[in-house]
Design a protein around this motif. Structure first.
Motif, mmCIF file in Angstrom:
data_model
loop_
_atom_site.group_PDB
_atom_site.id
_atom_site.type_symbol
_atom_site.label_atom_id
_atom_site.label_comp_id
_atom_site.label_asym_id
_atom_site.label_seq_id
_atom_site.Cartn_x
_atom_site.Cartn_y
_atom_site.Cartn_z
ATOM 1 N N MET A 1 0.875 -1.237 0.021
ATOM 2 C CA MET A 1 0.147 -0.213 -0.104
ATOM 3 C C MET A 1 0.723 1.166 0.107
ATOM 4 O O MET A 1 2.042 1.004 0.288
ATOM 5 N N ALA A 2 0.305 2.420 -0.355
ATOM 6 C CA ALA A 2 1.003 3.795 -0.471
ATOM 7 C C ALA A 2 1.152 4.259 1.014
ATOM 8 O O ALA A 2 0.343 3.670 1.966
ATOM 9 N N LEU A 3 2.270 4.997 1.108
ATOM 10 C CA LEU A 3 2.619 5.787 2.447
ATOM 11 C C LEU A 3 1.337 6.617 2.823
ATOM 12 O O LEU A 3 0.688 7.400 1.973
ATOM 13 N N ARG A 4 1.014 6.559 4.032
ATOM 14 C CA ARG A 4 -0.286 7.495 4.741
ATOM 15 C C ARG A 4 0.411 7.996 5.792
ATOM 16 O O ARG A 4 1.109 7.349 6.622
ATOM 17 N N LEU A 5 0.331 9.378 5.868
ATOM 18 C CA LEU A 5 0.727 10.095 7.055
ATOM 19 C C LEU A 5 -0.386 10.640 7.838
ATOM 20 O O LEU A 5 -1.441 11.091 7.445
ATOM 21 N N LEU A 6 -0.156 10.538 9.332
ATOM 22 C CA LEU A 6 -1.291 11.068 10.298
ATOM 23 C C LEU A 6 -0.573 11.990 11.131
ATOM 24 O O LEU A 6 0.478 11.858 11.625
ATOM 25 N N GLN A 7 -1.474 12.985 11.774
ATOM 26 C CA GLN A 7 -1.089 13.859 12.849
ATOM 27 C C GLN A 7 -1.514 13.237 14.177
ATOM 28 O O GLN A 7 -2.667 12.817 14.037
ATOM 29 N N LEU A 48 8.136 13.748 -0.396
ATOM 30 C CA LEU A 48 7.945 13.646 0.932
ATOM 31 C C LEU A 48 8.189 12.405 1.498
ATOM 32 O O LEU A 48 8.460 12.124 2.473
ATOM 33 N N ALA A 49 7.832 11.088 0.588
ATOM 34 C CA ALA A 49 8.119 9.843 1.049
ATOM 35 C C ALA A 49 9.623 9.818 1.454
ATOM 36 O O ALA A 49 10.011 9.183 2.366
ATOM 37 N N THR A 50 10.567 10.255 0.400
ATOM 38 C CA THR A 50 12.156 10.197 0.942
ATOM 39 C C THR A 50 12.442 10.798 2.083
ATOM 40 O O THR A 50 12.990 10.372 2.889
ATOM 41 N N GLN A 51 11.585 12.012 2.417
ATOM 42 C CA GLN A 51 11.970 12.866 3.518
ATOM 43 C C GLN A 51 11.657 12.077 4.727
ATOM 44 O O GLN A 51 12.157 11.922 5.736
ATOM 45 N N VAL A 52 10.407 11.595 4.672
ATOM 46 C CA VAL A 52 10.129 10.465 5.890
ATOM 47 C C VAL A 52 10.916 9.457 6.175
ATOM 48 O O VAL A 52 11.358 9.189 7.166
ATOM 49 N N GLU A 220 -5.786 10.297 7.385
ATOM 50 C CA GLU A 220 -4.935 9.686 6.504
ATOM 51 C C GLU A 220 -4.562 10.759 5.429
ATOM 52 O O GLU A 220 -5.534 10.704 4.625
ATOM 53 N N LEU A 221 -3.532 11.065 5.400
ATOM 54 C CA LEU A 221 -2.767 11.486 4.127
ATOM 55 C C LEU A 221 -2.234 10.830 3.168
ATOM 56 O O LEU A 221 -1.090 10.289 3.496
ATOM 57 N N LEU A 222 -2.809 10.397 2.057
ATOM 58 C CA LEU A 222 -2.119 9.433 1.187
ATOM 59 C C LEU A 222 -1.205 10.051 0.428
ATOM 60 O O LEU A 222 -1.328 11.072 -0.387
ATOM 61 N N VAL A 223 0.097 9.724 0.496
ATOM 62 C CA VAL A 223 1.242 10.427 -0.307
ATOM 63 C C VAL A 223 1.475 9.673 -1.438
ATOM 64 O O VAL A 223 1.397 8.488 -1.614
ATOM 65 N N GLY A 224 2.088 10.436 -2.557
ATOM 66 C CA GLY A 224 2.594 9.754 -3.668
ATOM 67 C C GLY A 224 1.546 9.849 -4.951
ATOM 68 O O GLY A 224 0.645 10.763 -4.744
#
Length: 330
Positions: A1-7, A48-52, A220-224
């Motif tokens: 699955m794609a990267l997801r970011l959450l606060q 953003l994915a690389t930064q994470v 969820e923020l879906l990245v990519g």
């Protein structure tokens, strides 16, 4: 699955960012907000994915449990809420004209196309231009600033004067304007672009009034790269039981416009490219309970879910108290 970011906001107020991939999730070391991570990625000239990934991996976490505990907040915010602009585009999805056309048909010549249907058909014809070309501009509306943004579990409050409080299940693009004025899409969220459909139905020229409401984002923020096809469900709960439920579709495969075309016609305006600003742009929907004759009431709860997002977006409905306005001449 794609990267997801959450606060994440702990019980003591400490802020963190969670990175999730599939069923695995962990805190991102040193990260307190998604906006700060995006600013770092822009400064480093990376994504953003690389930064994470470069930040490493912290303690693992169960995101569903954190959502249930109320520790997941909207995936974008700003210290100055006025630096967040909420806007959107309508009549962008295949089938989206049907419900709108029903609302406007009574006031139109039955032998003629309504303005809604005309705009929808123009989008079908010219909303997906070839790469490098500019397509048909869509309907556009303004919703407010960051003070109107709500996160998962928070109430959606209709004003005291509102005639309706209705859900609009869709995707929202989250953008950060870089130091040189370049808009950067940092991800997509599940969203409820909450609106007043009774007000809109009265007269299409009241659409602008009907959109000046709060809106909610999923955790969820879906990245990519955005998925071509997203399929989920939208439902209304009343007294704990499902009052209404219907599937909804999004993603470019189900749209009459490309995301790039919608973005082009939003960010072509120079005032929307102010460095440091955040934009939350709602991409539209073809699914409305109002089109099926549903009238919501205080105490109802909206619920939206769709893969590849793993967490639902739930928001109860409430109504604000009367707030008389007095204008004083100076």
């Amino acid at each position: 699955m794609a990267l997801r970011l959450l606060q994440h906001r702990a019980d003591n107020g400490t802020r963190s960012v969670i990175a999730a991939d599939g069923d695995a999730a962990a805190f991102v070391p040193g990260a307190t907000t998604i906006r700060a991570l995006a600013e770092q990625a822009i400064a480093a000239g990376t994504d953003l994915a690389t930064q994470v990934r470069s930040a490493g991996q912290g303690a693992t976490v169960e995101v569903a449990a954190e959502l249930a505990a109320g520790r997941l907040i909207a995936p974008i915010d700003h210290d100055e809420p006025s630096r967040i602009l909420l806007a959107g585009t309508g009549l962008t999805h295949l089938g989206s004209a049907e419900g709108r056309d029903k609302m406007h048909r009574a006031a139109a010549d039955k032998e003629a196309l309504t303005d809604s249907m005309k705009m929808f058909l123009e989008g079908v014809e010219g909303g997906k231009p070839a790469a490098g070309e500019i397509g048909q501009q869509p309907e556009w509306f303004y919703k407010g600033d960051g003070s109107a943004l709500r996160g998962p579990g928070e109430t959606l409050e209709m004003p005291a004067f509102a005639q309706d409080g209705g859900e609009e299940p869709e995707l929202a693009g989250i953008y950060l304007i870089g130091p040189d004025g370049t808009p950067h899409r940092i991800g997509l969220c599940l969203a409820n672009e909450f609106s007043d459909h009774v007000t809109e139905r009265h007269n299409y020229l009241w659409l602008a009034h009907s959109k000046l409401r709060q809106a909610a984002l999923g955790a969820e923020l879906l990245v990519g790269e955005p998925p071509e096809h997203i399929e989920g469900a939208s439902r209304i709960l009343r007294d704990g039981a499902v009052l209404w439920e219907k599937p909804f579709l999004s993603g470019e495969a189900n749209m009459s416009h490309t995301l790039a075309n919608l973005e082009q016609h939003h960010f072509k305006y120079a005032q929307f490219r102010r460095p440091g600003d955040i934009h939350v742009h709602f991409f539209g929907t073809a699914t409305l309970s109002f089109a099926d004759g549903i009238r919501t009431q205080v105490g109802d709860a909206f619920e939206i879910e769709a893969a590849p997002f793993t967490l639902p977006l739930r928001n109860p409905l409430t109504r604000a108290a009367e707030q008389p306005v007095t204008v004083k001449a100076l």
